[in-house]
Design a protein around this motif. Structure first.
Motif, PDB file in Angstrom:
ATOM      1  N   ALA A   5     113.177 -27.797  22.236  1.00 18.44           N
ATOM      2  CA  ALA A   5     113.233 -26.643  21.338  1.00 18.44           C
ATOM      3  C   ALA A   5     114.333 -25.673  21.761  1.00 18.44           C
ATOM      4  CB  ALA A   5     111.880 -25.940  21.312  1.00 18.44           C
ATOM      5  N   THR A   6     114.450 -25.431  23.054  1.00 16.16           N
ATOM      6  CA  THR A   6     115.458 -24.494  23.554  1.00 16.16           C
ATOM      7  C   THR A   6     116.865 -24.977  23.236  1.00 16.16           C
ATOM      8  OG1 THR A   6     113.996 -23.805  25.367  1.00 16.16           O
ATOM      9  CG2 THR A   6     116.350 -23.344  25.613  1.00 16.16           C
ATOM     10  N   LEU A   7     117.152 -26.239  23.541  1.00 11.03           N
ATOM     11  CA  LEU A   7     118.493 -26.772  23.305  1.00 11.03           C
ATOM     12  C   LEU A   7     118.788 -26.898  21.816  1.00 11.03           C
ATOM     13  CD1 LEU A   7     118.745 -29.525  26.080  1.00 11.03           C
ATOM     14  CD2 LEU A   7     119.653 -27.195  26.104  1.00 11.03           C
ATOM     15  N   HIS A   8     117.778 -27.262  21.030  1.00 15.80           N
ATOM     16  CA  HIS A   8     117.976 -27.401  19.584  1.00 15.80           C
ATOM     17  C   HIS A   8     118.333 -26.053  18.961  1.00 15.80           C
ATOM     18  CE1 HIS A   8     117.256 -29.401  15.647  1.00 15.80           C
ATOM     19  NE2 HIS A   8     116.914 -28.176  15.268  1.00 15.80           N
ATOM     20  N   VAL A   9     117.575 -25.029  19.293  1.00 18.09           N
ATOM     21  CA  VAL A   9     117.837 -23.703  18.728  1.00 18.09           C
ATOM     22  C   VAL A   9     119.183 -23.171  19.215  1.00 18.09           C
ATOM     23  CG1 VAL A   9     117.063 -21.298  18.683  1.00 18.09           C
ATOM     24  CG2 VAL A   9     115.402 -23.157  18.428  1.00 18.09           C
ATOM     25  N   ARG A  10     119.458 -23.367  20.477  1.00 23.34           N
ATOM     26  CA  ARG A  10     120.738 -22.903  21.021  1.00 23.34           C
ATOM     27  C   ARG A  10     121.906 -23.599  20.310  1.00 23.34           C
ATOM     28  NH1 ARG A  10     123.003 -19.024  24.773  1.00 23.34           N
ATOM     29  NH2 ARG A  10     125.196 -19.570  24.562  1.00 23.34           N
ATOM     30  N   HIS A  11     121.784 -24.889  20.113  1.00 31.07           N
ATOM     31  CA  HIS A  11     122.836 -25.646  19.429  1.00 31.07           C
ATOM     32  C   HIS A  11     123.026 -25.148  18.006  1.00 31.07           C
ATOM     33  CE1 HIS A  11     124.054 -29.218  16.915  1.00 31.07           C
ATOM     34  NE2 HIS A  11     125.070 -29.117  17.743  1.00 31.07           N
ATOM     35  N   ASN A  12     121.931 -24.918  17.297  1.00 29.81           N
ATOM     36  CA  ASN A  12     122.029 -24.413  15.928  1.00 29.81           C
ATOM     37  C   ASN A  12     122.663 -23.025  15.890  1.00 29.81           C
ATOM     38  OD1 ASN A  12     120.756 -26.751  15.216  1.00 29.81           O
ATOM     39  ND2 ASN A  12     119.072 -25.782  14.117  1.00 29.81           N
ATOM     40  N   ALA A  13     122.277 -22.174  16.836  1.00 31.73           N
ATOM     41  CA  ALA A  13     122.807 -20.810  16.870  1.00 31.73           C
ATOM     42  C   ALA A  13     124.299 -20.792  17.179  1.00 31.73           C
ATOM     43  CB  ALA A  13     122.044 -19.979  17.901  1.00 31.73           C
ATOM     44  N   GLU A  14     124.756 -21.758  17.946  1.00 32.18           N
ATOM     45  CA  GLU A  14     126.178 -21.843  18.281  1.00 32.18           C
ATOM     46  C   GLU A  14     126.996 -22.454  17.150  1.00 32.18           C
ATOM     47  OE1 GLU A  14     126.037 -24.165  21.827  1.00 32.18           O
ATOM     48  OE2 GLU A  14     125.828 -22.422  23.151  1.00 32.18           O
ATOM     49  N   ASN A  15     126.327 -23.065  16.180  1.00 34.12           N
ATOM     50  CA  ASN A  15     127.020 -23.766  15.092  1.00 34.12           C
ATOM     51  C   ASN A  15     126.448 -23.360  13.736  1.00 34.12           C
ATOM     52  OD1 ASN A  15     128.769 -26.017  16.561  1.00 34.12           O
ATOM     53  ND2 ASN A  15     126.783 -25.947  17.605  1.00 34.12           N
ATOM     54  N   LEU A  16     126.305 -22.064  13.513  1.00 36.95           N
ATOM     55  CA  LEU A  16     125.667 -21.578  12.290  1.00 36.95           C
ATOM     56  C   LEU A  16     126.392 -22.041  11.033  1.00 36.95           C
ATOM     57  CD1 LEU A  16     124.832 -17.918  13.390  1.00 36.95           C
ATOM     58  CD2 LEU A  16     123.217 -19.815  13.114  1.00 36.95           C
ATOM     59  N   TRP A  72     115.992 -23.332  10.156  1.00 34.72           N
ATOM     60  CA  TRP A  72     116.221 -22.265   9.184  1.00 34.72           C
ATOM     61  C   TRP A  72     116.968 -21.074   9.773  1.00 34.72           C
ATOM     62  CZ3 TRP A  72     116.456 -22.558   4.260  1.00 34.72           C
ATOM     63  CH2 TRP A  72     116.358 -21.422   3.446  1.00 34.72           C
ATOM     64  N   ILE A  73     117.165 -21.059  11.084  1.00 36.15           N
ATOM     65  CA  ILE A  73     117.791 -19.881  11.684  1.00 36.15           C
ATOM     66  C   ILE A  73     119.216 -19.658  11.184  1.00 36.15           C
ATOM     67  CG2 ILE A  73     116.395 -20.080  13.784  1.00 36.15           C
ATOM     68  CD1 ILE A  73     118.945 -21.026  15.218  1.00 36.15           C
ATOM     69  N   TYR A  74     119.877 -20.722  10.720  1.00 39.68           N
ATOM     70  CA  TYR A  74     121.243 -20.540  10.216  1.00 39.68           C
ATOM     71  C   TYR A  74     121.262 -19.557   9.050  1.00 39.68           C
ATOM     72  CZ  TYR A  74     120.732 -23.055   5.786  1.00 39.68           C
ATOM     73  OH  TYR A  74     120.370 -23.412   4.512  1.00 39.68           O
ATOM     74  N   HIS A  75     120.119 -19.421   8.382  1.00 38.77           N
ATOM     75  CA  HIS A  75     120.043 -18.589   7.184  1.00 38.77           C
ATOM     76  C   HIS A  75     119.928 -17.100   7.514  1.00 38.77           C
ATOM     77  CE1 HIS A  75     119.517 -18.392   2.847  1.00 38.77           C
ATOM     78  NE2 HIS A  75     118.542 -17.531   3.014  1.00 38.77           N
ATOM     79  N   TRP A  76     119.389 -16.787   8.698  1.00 42.24           N
ATOM     80  CA  TRP A  76     119.138 -15.371   8.978  1.00 42.24           C
ATOM     81  C   TRP A  76     119.679 -14.873  10.316  1.00 42.24           C
ATOM     82  CZ3 TRP A  76     116.440 -14.530  13.442  1.00 42.24           C
ATOM     83  CH2 TRP A  76     115.637 -15.571  13.918  1.00 42.24           C
TER      84      TRP A  76
END
Length: 239
Positions: free
Chosen positions: A101-112, A176-180
């Motif tokens: 979960a940590t790496l997935h969210v971090r990866h998404n946040a770095e590549n919005l 969904w974090i890319y959205h907000w």
């Protein structure tokens, strides 16, 4: 032997394009796709964003779809590399779930921007290329479900949960974090990743010594919610 120049000069052999320039093109293309949409974006738009001639762009790609495919495949490639990092650890299933979960969210946040392009423009790929992306996605998703199953076997993950449905719910939240999410806001990427990982672990955790079927609903039983009030001005006949 001669080489082909970036400006499009002919040659009997082609030198491998500089990696840095290719990355610049992918970043620029992702930005334009995100801003205008894939279908509305032209090769000229991308060339302008990179700052090179349109003809020079074809030194690196053969079509606009090549760019989209490389962007989406790159997103998955980095995710699969994270799986290798997790598997290299000796942690418990729940610890690996936290790492996932940590790496997935971090990866998404770095590549919005790339994540937004992935979810908005995936279906613009040819059916054959869609299948390649889906195969990689399924491999990634199955790995997470396997961690959930392993956690249920060792008692750390609640056995009441269906692994497939639970994985879908968790991915929905994390993707969904890319959205907000905005990196310039009050929450850093590390804080975001840690907060969501905490939420995931807390939602899955279970004490096998005290577990009872349906015990999770006892934390907050559903109250008696009154039915919606009818609008007295509405025409009950529907005419």
């Amino acid at each position: 032997m001669g080489t082909e120049s970036e400006s499009g000069g002919t040659s009997r052999s082609r030198a491998r394009p500089p990696r840095r320039r290719r990355e610049e093109i992918f970043e620029a293309a992702a930005g334009v796709f995100h801003e205008k949409g894939y279908k509305a974006t032209s090769i000229q738009d991308i060339a302008d964003a990179v700052g090179i001639l349109k003809g020079s762009l074809y030194y690196y790609i053969t079509s606009k779809e090549d760019l989209l495919f490389e962007i989406l495949q790159g997103v998955h490639r980095e995710g699969l590399q994270n799986l290798e990092r997790i598997e290299a650890t000796s942690g418990t299933p729940m610890q690996k779930i936290r790492a996932f979960a940590t790496l997935h969210v971090r990866h998404n946040a770095e590549n919005l921007v790339k994540m937004a392009v992935f979810f908005h423009d995936f279906r613009s790929l040819s059916p054959e290329r869609q299948q390649l992306i889906v195969a990689e996605r399924d491999l990634y998703d199955q790995h997470f479900r396997n961690l959930l199953i392993a956690g249920q076997k060792d008692g750390s993950v609640c056995p009441d949960l269906d692994p497939k449905l639970t994985a879908i719910e968790i991915f929905g939240m994390m993707n969904w974090i890319y959205h907000w999410y905005r990196p310039t806001g009050s929450l850093s990427m590390d804080e975001l990743a840690q907060t969501i990982a905490d939420f995931v672990v807390a939602g899955l955790a279970c004490d096998p010594t005290t577990h009872a079927p349906g015990h999770r609903r006892a934390f907050a039983p559903m109250p008696d919610v009154p039915p919606p009030r009818l609008d007295p001005t509405a025409d009950e006949t529907g005419d």
